[in-house]
Design a protein around this motif. Structure first.
Motif, PDB file in Angstrom:
ATOM      1  N   ASP A 108       0.796  -1.227   0.000  1.00 16.39           N
ATOM      2  CA  ASP A 108       0.000   0.000   0.000  1.00 16.39           C
ATOM      3  C   ASP A 108       0.832   1.282   0.000  1.00 16.39           C
ATOM      4  OD1 ASP A 108      -2.487  -1.240   0.032  1.00 16.39           O
ATOM      5  OD2 ASP A 108      -2.547  -1.368   2.216  1.00 16.39           O
ATOM      6  N   PHE A 109       2.093   1.174   0.386  1.00 16.10           N
ATOM      7  CA  PHE A 109       2.915   2.380   0.519  1.00 16.10           C
ATOM      8  C   PHE A 109       4.220   2.181  -0.240  1.00 16.10           C
ATOM      9  CE2 PHE A 109       0.143   2.115   4.177  1.00 16.10           C
ATOM     10  CZ  PHE A 109      -0.321   3.417   4.354  1.00 16.10           C
ATOM     11  N   GLY A 121       9.803   7.532  12.229  1.00 15.76           N
ATOM     12  CA  GLY A 121       8.792   6.969  13.119  1.00 15.76           C
ATOM     13  C   GLY A 121       9.166   5.547  13.496  1.00 15.76           C
ATOM     14  N   VAL A 122       8.537   5.070  14.572  1.00 17.85           N
ATOM     15  CA  VAL A 122       8.782   3.706  15.040  1.00 17.85           C
ATOM     16  C   VAL A 122       7.425   3.028  15.225  1.00 17.85           C
ATOM     17  CG1 VAL A 122       9.724   2.268  16.910  1.00 17.85           C
ATOM     18  CG2 VAL A 122      10.911   4.382  16.239  1.00 17.85           C
ATOM     19  N   LEU A 123       7.234   1.885  14.569  1.00 18.88           N
ATOM     20  CA  LEU A 123       6.045   1.066  14.823  1.00 18.88           C
ATOM     21  C   LEU A 123       6.435   0.059  15.883  1.00 18.88           C
ATOM     22  CD1 LEU A 123       4.927   0.191  11.155  1.00 18.88           C
ATOM     23  CD2 LEU A 123       4.361   2.220  12.516  1.00 18.88           C
ATOM     24  N   VAL A 151       7.407   7.009  18.748  1.00 19.20           N
ATOM     25  CA  VAL A 151       6.816   5.668  18.821  1.00 19.20           C
ATOM     26  C   VAL A 151       5.294   5.659  18.644  1.00 19.20           C
ATOM     27  CG1 VAL A 151       6.424   3.656  20.314  1.00 19.20           C
ATOM     28  CG2 VAL A 151       8.684   4.727  20.218  1.00 19.20           C
ATOM     29  N   HIS A 152       4.835   4.741  17.796  1.00 22.21           N
ATOM     30  CA  HIS A 152       3.410   4.466  17.622  1.00 22.21           C
ATOM     31  C   HIS A 152       3.188   3.026  18.061  1.00 22.21           C
ATOM     32  CE1 HIS A 152       2.829   8.130  15.202  1.00 22.21           C
ATOM     33  NE2 HIS A 152       4.124   7.938  14.972  1.00 22.21           N
ATOM     34  N   SER A 153       2.499   2.836  19.202  1.00 22.38           N
ATOM     35  CA  SER A 153       2.257   1.481  19.703  1.00 22.38           C
ATOM     36  C   SER A 153       1.040   0.893  19.027  1.00 22.38           C
ATOM     37  CB  SER A 153       2.002   1.514  21.213  1.00 22.38           C
ATOM     38  OG  SER A 153       3.213   1.692  21.880  1.00 22.38           O
ATOM     39  N   VAL A 210      -1.449   4.424  11.079  1.00 23.55           N
ATOM     40  CA  VAL A 210      -0.205   5.049  11.520  1.00 23.55           C
ATOM     41  C   VAL A 210       0.653   5.432  10.314  1.00 23.55           C
ATOM     42  CG1 VAL A 210       1.961   4.690  12.771  1.00 23.55           C
ATOM     43  CG2 VAL A 210      -0.188   3.873  13.754  1.00 23.55           C
ATOM     44  N   MET A 211       0.736   4.538   9.337  1.00 22.21           N
ATOM     45  CA  MET A 211       1.555   4.825   8.151  1.00 22.21           C
ATOM     46  C   MET A 211       1.023   6.033   7.389  1.00 22.21           C
ATOM     47  SD  MET A 211       4.246   2.935   7.969  1.00 22.21           S
ATOM     48  CE  MET A 211       4.737   3.415   6.304  1.00 22.21           C
TER      49      MET A 211
END
Ligand code: UP5
Ligand code: MG
Length: 201
Positions: free
Chosen positions: A29-30, A116-118, A176-178, A195-196
């Protein structure tokens, strides 16, 4: 997103949390290329001419981390092999020495920066079950040296003791995105996709 240098989304989470599975969905998708540090190390390990094969296999069997400069150099080589600016770096940096090596060899020279951090959060029992299911289903020659109960326990310990503090470091930087990793692949991906979308806009 940035001028010069690669944009990196770092993907962290315990062993079996679905980092590889979700990254495979993201690239559909990205406009991102997926680099799994573990896959790069396994690829190097399987090269008959590699001088690092034995040390990589030994570290993986023990759930320990490979020499960080070796890992970073494989990542840098992989950056060069793709004509894109956007990468998912899955499973790295995963301890303080990785983090320092990442900063010295990749961020400081301007090769890439983390946008960013997933972080895939999940209970360990769910993860153990997934790892054992994968081990049972793997084709001959494709088995991982670390997909067994004994090594899985060591991988969890390494994750808790060494990787979670790196998640906290990135959290302090607001990166961070939890994401709840316990649901189905589709449920986890719904959250991931949101998030993305935020990260690329
Ligand atoms: N699955 C996935 N999502 C699911 C879901 N929502 N519901 C049900 N099942 C789900 O998924 C694991 C399994 O679960 C699969 O069978 C999948 O189908 C299913 P996967 O997407 O593979 O999860 P992932 O988080 O990628 O798990 P992996 O086992 O790859 O994580 P690890 O972090 O343990 O492995 P990695 O390859 O990153 O590292 C392996 C070793 O390499 C490390 O222990 C270390 O020794 C070494 N290493 C380094 O030294 N340095 C590095 O920088 C990186 C690795
Ligand atoms: Mg993986």
């Amino acid at each position: 997103v940035s001028e010069g240098g690669k944009n990196v989304v770092v993907v962290l989470g315990g062993p079996g949390s679905g980092k590889g599975t979700q990254c495979a969905r993201i690239v559909d998708d990205f406009d991102f290329v997926h680099l799994s540090a573990g896959d790069l190390l396994r690829e190097e390990m399987r090269k008959p001419e590699s001088e690092y094969g034995a040390i990589i296999e030994e570290a993986m069997k023990e759930g320990k981390l490979v020499d960080p400069d070796l890992t970073m150099n494989l990542i840098i080589q992989a950056f060069d092999e793709h004509d894109t600016d956007n990468f998912l770096v899955d499973g790295c940096p995963r301890d303080m020495s990785n983090y320092e090596s990442w900063n010295a060899l990749i961020e400081a020279p301007g090769i890439a920066r983390v946008i960013g951090v997933l972080y895939y959060a999940c209970d360990e029992q769910v993860l153990v079950d997934r790892i054992l299911a994968r081990a049972a289903a793997s084709a001959p020659g494709e088995e991982r040296p670390d997909d067994n109960v004994e090594t899985a326990k060591k991988r969890f310990k390494t994750f808790r003791d060494l990787t979670l503090p790196i998640v906290e470091l990135y959290r302090d930087k607001g990166l961070v995105h939890s994401i709840d990793a316990a649901g189905t692949v589709d449920e986890v991906y719904d959250e991931t996709k949101q998030v993305m979308v935020e990260l690329v806009n």
